[in-house]
Write a protein that holds these residues in place. Structure first.
Motif, PDB file in Angstrom:
ATOM      1  N   ASN A 131      -7.839  -8.384  -4.399  1.00  0.00           N
ATOM      2  CA  ASN A 131      -7.303  -9.085  -3.229  1.00  0.00           C
ATOM      3  C   ASN A 131      -7.173 -10.578  -3.517  1.00  0.00           C
ATOM      4  O   ASN A 131      -7.540 -11.059  -4.582  1.00  0.00           O
ATOM      5  N   GLY A 139       0.821  -1.213   0.000  1.00  0.00           N
ATOM      6  CA  GLY A 139       0.000   0.000   0.000  1.00  0.00           C
ATOM      7  C   GLY A 139       0.851   1.257   0.000  1.00  0.00           C
ATOM      8  O   GLY A 139       0.583   2.202  -0.752  1.00  0.00           O
ATOM      9  N   LYS A 147      -4.965  -7.647   2.690  1.00  0.00           N
ATOM     10  CA  LYS A 147      -6.022  -6.664   2.409  1.00  0.00           C
ATOM     11  C   LYS A 147      -6.097  -5.625   3.528  1.00  0.00           C
ATOM     12  O   LYS A 147      -6.178  -4.416   3.282  1.00  0.00           O
ATOM     13  N   LYS A 148      -6.030  -6.118   4.762  1.00  0.00           N
ATOM     14  CA  LYS A 148      -6.093  -5.214   5.918  1.00  0.00           C
ATOM     15  C   LYS A 148      -4.913  -4.234   5.875  1.00  0.00           C
ATOM     16  O   LYS A 148      -5.086  -3.022   6.025  1.00  0.00           O
ATOM     17  N   HIS A 165      -5.320  -1.710   3.097  1.00  0.00           N
ATOM     18  CA  HIS A 165      -6.352  -0.718   3.442  1.00  0.00           C
ATOM     19  C   HIS A 165      -5.854   0.266   4.498  1.00  0.00           C
ATOM     20  O   HIS A 165      -6.234   1.441   4.464  1.00  0.00           O
ATOM     21  N   ASN A 166      -5.037  -0.216   5.453  1.00  0.00           N
ATOM     22  CA  ASN A 166      -4.500   0.699   6.474  1.00  0.00           C
ATOM     23  C   ASN A 166      -3.881   1.920   5.804  1.00  0.00           C
ATOM     24  O   ASN A 166      -4.022   3.048   6.272  1.00  0.00           O
ATOM     25  N   TYR A 183      -4.235  -1.978  -7.319  1.00  0.00           N
ATOM     26  CA  TYR A 183      -3.600  -2.761  -6.258  1.00  0.00           C
ATOM     27  C   TYR A 183      -3.926  -4.227  -6.536  1.00  0.00           C
ATOM     28  O   TYR A 183      -5.094  -4.612  -6.569  1.00  0.00           O
ATOM     29  N   GLU A 221     -13.621  -3.360  -5.723  1.00  0.00           N
ATOM     30  CA  GLU A 221     -12.701  -4.256  -5.010  1.00  0.00           C
ATOM     31  C   GLU A 221     -13.170  -5.697  -5.216  1.00  0.00           C
ATOM     32  O   GLU A 221     -14.372  -5.967  -5.244  1.00  0.00           O
ATOM     33  N   MET A 277      -8.952  -2.506  -6.283  1.00  0.00           N
ATOM     34  CA  MET A 277      -8.162  -3.440  -5.476  1.00  0.00           C
ATOM     35  C   MET A 277      -8.532  -4.878  -5.829  1.00  0.00           C
ATOM     36  O   MET A 277      -9.705  -5.257  -5.787  1.00  0.00           O
ATOM     37  N   VAL A 304     -11.047   3.940  -3.578  1.00  0.00           N
ATOM     38  CA  VAL A 304     -11.229   2.576  -4.087  1.00  0.00           C
ATOM     39  C   VAL A 304     -12.626   2.500  -4.710  1.00  0.00           C
ATOM     40  O   VAL A 304     -13.627   2.490  -4.003  1.00  0.00           O
ATOM     41  N   ASP A 351      -6.696   3.672   2.741  1.00  0.00           N
ATOM     42  CA  ASP A 351      -7.851   4.384   3.301  1.00  0.00           C
ATOM     43  C   ASP A 351      -7.449   5.716   3.937  1.00  0.00           C
ATOM     44  O   ASP A 351      -8.275   6.612   4.092  1.00  0.00           O
TER      45      ASP A 351
END
Ligand code: GAL
Length: 362
Positions: A177, A156, A189-190, A193-194, A236, A206, A175, A203, A197
């Motif tokens: 994933n 990211g 993914k987490k 996104h951190n 992504y 997704e 995105m 986005v 976002d």
């Protein structure tokens, strides 16, 4: 004529050798020699999830087998690949347990479904080492992986930095994933996104790619290109397989120039796409270290040595998490080449020779 005959003999011996290896790796001999229990105590099951991603057959498996052989000459590895089929993996695990094994190294197709494999193993006092992907079970003996949330954050961060460097302070992105049944995919993914976002990029669509399938990623991306045209400032993609699918979809639709696309696994075609300018980055994970650490852990179990993790525990399970590294055009030499993962000659084939020279890869 002579050469042909010699070649034929060589090929035949190679086949025989291969057949021998396969037999040694895939069958147990509990009946012969009488001492079935003794045999089982040196048997190690390795179960890997799929074969569309290069790593498993080309690196994880051979590196693991070689290290086991080095550490324990009379140990036997029972190997299976589930081809992304959780039910098949369940059968492969049951079969290994029936043959009799001392330890199971399991990279699950489905992180939740694999808990029942751990239950079966526990019923036979067989410790399970969760390899690369976490199994949702508190009965694991060990979890060995990379820091997977960090993988997502590295992707990211590199991605948003690149978009900004390209002059897009904001804009629409998509995105792609990984597999929704893979705990790692959730963590990638987490992590991604951190970072995303908290940025000014939006986005707009997704997709969780079933089975990590490059074909399904390509199909989905084709639909996004139809919908968003060349409005997208970046893509992504969670790994190199899905990145390859996304790039193929955009090329087929005539998108030029291609927006930055991320990836993971440092697969050779991805490194070549980076050299050619089609893919922006990938993540290099030292698979040799991961596979050899797993082999050492498995042999420790065979030898009755207690397993000790190097990172904080995961839900009470001893854990070792290794460090992922970002690879872009700027550090191919200092990462995958320096580490011996690829030779310059692997990367710089005829099609990439000019781009390699321009990038100082030699
Ligand atoms: C992940 C793994 C990646 C990649 C992907 C696709 O769990 O960590 O290296 O191989 O699965 O199989």
């Amino acid at each position: 004529m002579k050469i042909a005959t010699k070649r034929a003999v060589t090929a035949a011996s190679a086949l025989l050798l291969l057949a021998g290896t396969l037999t040694a790796c895939s069958t147990t001999d509990n009946g012969s020699g009488g001492d079935g229990a003794g045999d089982s105590s040196k048997k190690i099951a390795l179960l890997l999830p799929e074969s569309k991603t290069t790593r498993y057959e080309a690196y994880d498996r051979p590196l693991f087998e070689a290290k086991v052989k080095e550490l324990c000459a009379d140990c036997e590895v029972i190997y299976s690949n589930a081809d992304q089929d959780a039910a098949k993996q369940q059968q492969q695990a049951e079969s290994a347990l029936t043959q009799g094994i001392a330890v199971m190294v399991l990279d699950p197709v489905d992180s939740s479904a694999a808990a029942s494999i751990v239950n079966s193993a526990k019923a036979q006092d067989v410790p399970v080492i969760s390899y690369d992907r976490l199994i949702n079970s508190s009965d694991l003996s060990f979890y060995l992986s990379f820091d997977n949330e960090k993988v997502g954050e590295l992707q990211g961060q590199a991605f948003v930095d690149k978009l900004a460097a390209d002059g897009n302070a904001s804009g629409d992105i998509v995105m792609i994933n990984g597999s929704p049944t893979d705990n790692n995919a959730t963590l990638f993914k987490k992590g991604a996104h951190n970072i995303i976002d908290a940025s000014d990029y939006k986005v707009v669509a997704e997709f969780d790619t079933p089975d990590w399938s490059p074909d399904k990623a390509q199909e989905w991306m084709a639909g996004q290109v139809t919908q968003f045209g060349d409005k997208l400032v970046g893509v992504y993609a969670a790994n190199d397989g899905t990145a390859g699918g996304a790039i193929a979809a955009m090329k087929a639709a005539g998108v030029t120039p291609l927006p930055p696309v991320t990836g993971q696994d440092a697969e050779l075609p991805a490194i070549q796409r980076i050299v050619a300018g089609d893919q922006f980055m990938t993540i290099y994970k030292a698979l040799k270290l991961e596979a050899e650490t797993a082999a050492q852990l498995a042999v420790d179990v065979v030898n009755g040595t207690a397993l000790k993790g190097e990172s904080a525990d995961t839900n009470g399970v001893p854990t070792t998490l290794l460090n992922p590294v970002v690879v872009t055009l700027d550090n191919i030499m200092d990462t995958v080449v320096k580490d011996g993962f690829y030779k310059v000659s692997d990367i710089c084939t005829a099609d990439y020779a000019a781009a390699c020279t321009a990038a100082g890869i030699k």
